[in-house]
Design a protein around this motif. Structure first.
Motif, PDB file in Angstrom:
ATOM      1  N   ASP A  79     133.647  32.799 -14.190  1.00 17.86           N
ATOM      2  CA  ASP A  79     133.776  33.815 -13.141  1.00 17.86           C
ATOM      3  C   ASP A  79     133.134  33.325 -11.851  1.00 17.86           C
ATOM      4  O   ASP A  79     133.498  33.770 -10.771  1.00 17.86           O
ATOM      5  CB  ASP A  79     133.114  35.115 -13.591  1.00 17.86           C
ATOM      6  CG  ASP A  79     133.922  35.825 -14.663  1.00 17.86           C
ATOM      7  OD1 ASP A  79     135.118  35.530 -14.792  1.00 17.86           O
ATOM      8  OD2 ASP A  79     133.349  36.669 -15.367  1.00 17.86           O
ATOM      9  N   GLY A  80     132.161  32.422 -11.964  1.00 14.51           N
ATOM     10  CA  GLY A  80     131.507  31.843 -10.805  1.00 14.51           C
ATOM     11  C   GLY A  80     131.973  30.427 -10.557  1.00 14.51           C
ATOM     12  O   GLY A  80     133.149  30.100 -10.717  1.00 14.51           O
ATOM     13  N   SER A  81     131.036  29.561 -10.189  1.00 10.58           N
ATOM     14  CA  SER A  81     131.361  28.169  -9.873  1.00 10.58           C
ATOM     15  C   SER A  81     131.253  27.292 -11.116  1.00 10.58           C
ATOM     16  O   SER A  81     130.670  27.689 -12.135  1.00 10.58           O
ATOM     17  CB  SER A  81     130.420  27.640  -8.789  1.00 10.58           C
ATOM     18  OG  SER A  81     130.572  28.362  -7.581  1.00 10.58           O
ATOM     19  N   ILE A  82     131.814  26.088 -11.014  1.00  7.91           N
ATOM     20  CA  ILE A  82     131.784  25.116 -12.110  1.00  7.91           C
ATOM     21  C   ILE A  82     131.175  23.827 -11.582  1.00  7.91           C
ATOM     22  O   ILE A  82     131.582  23.316 -10.535  1.00  7.91           O
ATOM     23  CB  ILE A  82     133.195  24.857 -12.666  1.00  7.91           C
ATOM     24  CG1 ILE A  82     133.753  26.136 -13.313  1.00  7.91           C
ATOM     25  CG2 ILE A  82     133.184  23.706 -13.670  1.00  7.91           C
ATOM     26  CD1 ILE A  82     135.178  25.984 -13.830  1.00  7.91           C
ATOM     27  N   HIS A  83     130.187  23.303 -12.316  1.00 10.13           N
ATOM     28  CA  HIS A  83     129.533  22.041 -11.980  1.00 10.13           C
ATOM     29  C   HIS A  83     129.727  21.084 -13.153  1.00 10.13           C
ATOM     30  O   HIS A  83     129.361  21.414 -14.287  1.00 10.13           O
ATOM     31  CB  HIS A  83     128.034  22.246 -11.735  1.00 10.13           C
ATOM     32  CG  HIS A  83     127.729  23.303 -10.709  1.00 10.13           C
ATOM     33  ND1 HIS A  83     127.289  22.997  -9.441  1.00 10.13           N
ATOM     34  CD2 HIS A  83     127.799  24.666 -10.771  1.00 10.13           C
ATOM     35  CE1 HIS A  83     127.097  24.119  -8.761  1.00 10.13           C
ATOM     36  NE2 HIS A  83     127.401  25.143  -9.546  1.00 10.13           N
ATOM     37  N   VAL A  84     130.282  19.919 -12.888  1.00 13.94           N
ATOM     38  CA  VAL A  84     130.495  18.915 -13.930  1.00 13.94           C
ATOM     39  C   VAL A  84     129.745  17.651 -13.526  1.00 13.94           C
ATOM     40  O   VAL A  84     130.122  16.990 -12.546  1.00 13.94           O
ATOM     41  CB  VAL A  84     131.991  18.614 -14.142  1.00 13.94           C
ATOM     42  CG1 VAL A  84     132.167  17.532 -15.201  1.00 13.94           C
ATOM     43  CG2 VAL A  84     132.740  19.878 -14.548  1.00 13.94           C
ATOM     44  N   TYR A  85     128.675  17.339 -14.271  1.00 11.00           N
ATOM     45  CA  TYR A  85     127.899  16.125 -14.008  1.00 11.00           C
ATOM     46  C   TYR A  85     128.453  14.990 -14.864  1.00 11.00           C
ATOM     47  O   TYR A  85     127.817  14.509 -15.798  1.00 11.00           O
ATOM     48  CB  TYR A  85     126.418  16.383 -14.288  1.00 11.00           C
ATOM     49  CG  TYR A  85     125.834  17.393 -13.328  1.00 11.00           C
ATOM     50  CD1 TYR A  85     125.412  17.008 -12.063  1.00 11.00           C
ATOM     51  CD2 TYR A  85     125.723  18.731 -13.677  1.00 11.00           C
ATOM     52  CE1 TYR A  85     124.891  17.931 -11.168  1.00 11.00           C
ATOM     53  CE2 TYR A  85     125.208  19.665 -12.792  1.00 11.00           C
ATOM     54  CZ  TYR A  85     124.792  19.255 -11.540  1.00 11.00           C
ATOM     55  OH  TYR A  85     124.291  20.182 -10.652  1.00 11.00           O
ATOM     56  N   GLY A  86     129.680  14.620 -14.532  1.00 14.01           N
ATOM     57  CA  GLY A  86     130.409  13.590 -15.248  1.00 14.01           C
ATOM     58  C   GLY A  86     131.828  13.587 -14.724  1.00 14.01           C
ATOM     59  O   GLY A  86     132.130  14.109 -13.642  1.00 14.01           O
ATOM     60  N   ALA A  87     132.736  12.988 -15.485  1.00 15.09           N
ATOM     61  CA  ALA A  87     134.137  12.921 -15.074  1.00 15.09           C
ATOM     62  C   ALA A  87     134.857  14.198 -15.492  1.00 15.09           C
ATOM     63  O   ALA A  87     134.707  14.678 -16.620  1.00 15.09           O
ATOM     64  CB  ALA A  87     134.811  11.707 -15.701  1.00 15.09           C
ATOM     65  N   LEU A  88     135.648  14.740 -14.587  1.00 10.47           N
ATOM     66  CA  LEU A  88     136.463  15.916 -14.867  1.00 10.47           C
ATOM     67  C   LEU A  88     137.905  15.460 -15.041  1.00 10.47           C
ATOM     68  O   LEU A  88     138.589  15.129 -14.072  1.00 10.47           O
ATOM     69  CB  LEU A  88     136.354  16.928 -13.726  1.00 10.47           C
ATOM     70  CG  LEU A  88     137.272  18.154 -13.808  1.00 10.47           C
ATOM     71  CD1 LEU A  88     137.070  18.912 -15.106  1.00 10.47           C
ATOM     72  CD2 LEU A  88     137.060  19.065 -12.594  1.00 10.47           C
ATOM     73  N   ARG A  89     138.357  15.426 -16.323  1.00  6.80           N
ATOM     74  CA  ARG A  89     139.725  14.969 -16.613  1.00  6.80           C
ATOM     75  C   ARG A  89     140.600  16.085 -17.179  1.00  6.80           C
ATOM     76  O   ARG A  89     141.805  15.902 -17.305  1.00  6.80           O
ATOM     77  CB  ARG A  89     139.678  13.804 -17.611  1.00  6.80           C
ATOM     78  CG  ARG A  89     138.865  12.604 -17.119  1.00  6.80           C
ATOM     79  CD  ARG A  89     138.998  11.417 -18.064  1.00  6.80           C
ATOM     80  NE  ARG A  89     138.199  10.282 -17.626  1.00  6.80           N
ATOM     81  CZ  ARG A  89     136.963  10.031 -18.041  1.00  6.80           C
ATOM     82  NH1 ARG A  89     136.385  10.848 -18.923  1.00  6.80           N
ATOM     83  NH2 ARG A  89     136.307   8.984 -17.591  1.00  6.80           N
ATOM     84  N   GLY A  90     140.008  17.200 -17.549  1.00 12.13           N
ATOM     85  CA  GLY A  90     140.782  18.319 -18.081  1.00 12.13           C
ATOM     86  C   GLY A  90     141.094  19.337 -16.993  1.00 12.13           C
ATOM     87  O   GLY A  90     141.404  18.988 -15.862  1.00 12.13           O
ATOM     88  N   ARG A  91     140.978  20.616 -17.349  1.00 14.57           N
ATOM     89  CA  ARG A  91     141.263  21.691 -16.407  1.00 14.57           C
ATOM     90  C   ARG A  91     139.969  22.425 -16.075  1.00 14.57           C
ATOM     91  O   ARG A  91     139.120  22.645 -16.943  1.00 14.57           O
ATOM     92  CB  ARG A  91     142.270  22.686 -17.007  1.00 14.57           C
ATOM     93  CG  ARG A  91     143.603  22.059 -17.383  1.00 14.57           C
ATOM     94  CD  ARG A  91     144.555  23.131 -17.898  1.00 14.57           C
ATOM     95  NE  ARG A  91     145.841  22.568 -18.301  1.00 14.57           N
ATOM     96  CZ  ARG A  91     146.898  23.295 -18.661  1.00 14.57           C
ATOM     97  NH1 ARG A  91     146.816  24.611 -18.667  1.00 14.57           N
ATOM     98  NH2 ARG A  91     148.018  22.715 -19.002  1.00 14.57           N
ATOM     99  N   ALA A  92     139.856  22.856 -14.825  1.00 13.36           N
ATOM    100  CA  ALA A  92     138.689  23.610 -14.380  1.00 13.36           C
ATOM    101  C   ALA A  92     139.176  24.770 -13.521  1.00 13.36           C
ATOM    102  O   ALA A  92     139.832  24.553 -12.501  1.00 13.36           O
ATOM    103  CB  ALA A  92     137.727  22.725 -13.600  1.00 13.36           C
ATOM    104  N   LEU A  93     138.838  25.983 -13.946  1.00 14.73           N
ATOM    105  CA  LEU A  93     139.271  27.189 -13.241  1.00 14.73           C
ATOM    106  C   LEU A  93     138.037  28.028 -12.923  1.00 14.73           C
ATOM    107  O   LEU A  93     137.425  28.621 -13.824  1.00 14.73           O
ATOM    108  CB  LEU A  93     140.264  28.002 -14.076  1.00 14.73           C
ATOM    109  CG  LEU A  93     141.577  27.295 -14.456  1.00 14.73           C
ATOM    110  CD1 LEU A  93     141.431  26.586 -15.809  1.00 14.73           C
ATOM    111  CD2 LEU A  93     142.720  28.291 -14.529  1.00 14.73           C
TER     112      LEU A  93
END
Length: 274
Positions: A199-213
């Protein structure tokens, strides 16, 4: 046989789950450019749209405009999109959707708070209406009373603190993680086929290869941050971009993704430290 035993031995399970579903808002289905433009959009990412389920939203249709549910859904199917549900709609539209085996989906309802910025100033709409309604009525003569001291303005309530869900591992293919009411932090990489929702923000400390909503409940201020962008899909408050639409100049770079004036922006993060 008790109900508990019967349910335990039942050959099925009913479970709640969360899925990412496209919503097609239809405002003018009779526009000759409707399906050519939609076909061009699908051609940009054919693997993403192939046999994808879609929910129809007809609330923007002008009142009284005819809509042939059966013909419209057949044209969608010719493009590889499967109409699986109807969001809202009129009674005839809902009946037509049910006849095609589609589900009726209720529009999400959030709490609506009404705020009168002129309350207490003598100029609010409610006070003005009361003054007009009182005009022309006989008033009893009485000595004026001293005006009461204005009540102190209420202290504003502090903004609710947004919680964060922290995943301290890689997110593998096929896994879906949802952070309701807050942010999602992944200390690791996200594999293709994995899905992050928040519902808020997304932080990925790595590689993002999938889906992020991010901002899946409609928060347009939500953002996505990642150390290396190679995503299948990114989305903020329903506005999305698929892999084919992500430029090569920002792939595998540290980026932030956000909305500005109704457009989805992907900007590289500065890596220089002052």
């Amino acid at each position: 046989m008790s109900n508990q035993v019967a349910f335990r031995d039942a050959p099925f399970q009913l479970r709640g789950s969360t899925f990412t579903m496209m919503v097609l808002k239809v405002s003018d289905p009779h526009n000759p450019n409707f399906f050519p433009v939609l076909s061009g959009k699908i051609a940009q990412a054919p693997n993403f749209f192939r046999n994808a389920g879609v929910v129809l939203d007809l609330d923007d249709l002008p009142a009284g405009m005819p809509f042939d549910m059966d013909a419209f859904c057949k044209l969608l199917k010719n493009l590889g999109l499967m109409a699986v549900g109807l969001l809202g709609g009129t009674k005839p539209q809902q009946d037509a959707a049910l006849a095609r085996g589609m589900a009726l989906i209720a529009a999400p309802r959030g709490k609506v708070e009404l705020f009168d910025p002129l309350a207490g100033t003598g100029r609010s709409p409610a006070q003005g209406l009361a003054n007009v309604q009182g005009q022309g009525q006989p008033q009893a003569q009485a000595a004026p009373n001293p005006a009461p001291a204005p009540a102190p303005a209420p202290m504003p309530e502090p903004a609710p603190q947004r919680s964060a869900m922290v995943i301290a591992e890689n997110v593998r293919s096929g896994r879906q993680i949802y952070a309701p009411g807050g942010d999602l932090v992944v200390i690791g990489s996200v594999s293709p086929g994995a899905e992050l929702l928040a519902d808020g923000s997304i932080h990925v400390y790595g590689a993002l290869r999938g889906r992020a909503l991010a901002g899946v409940s409609g928060d347009q201020g939500a953002r996505i941050f990642c150390q290396s962008l190679d995503a299948e899909l990114v989305s903020i408050a329903g506005l999305y971009r698929v892999s084919e639409d992500i430029g090569k100049d920002i792939r595998r770079r540290q980026v932030q993704i956000y909305l500005n004036n109704g457009y989805l922006h992907i900007d590289p993060l500065a890596t220089n430290v002052a």
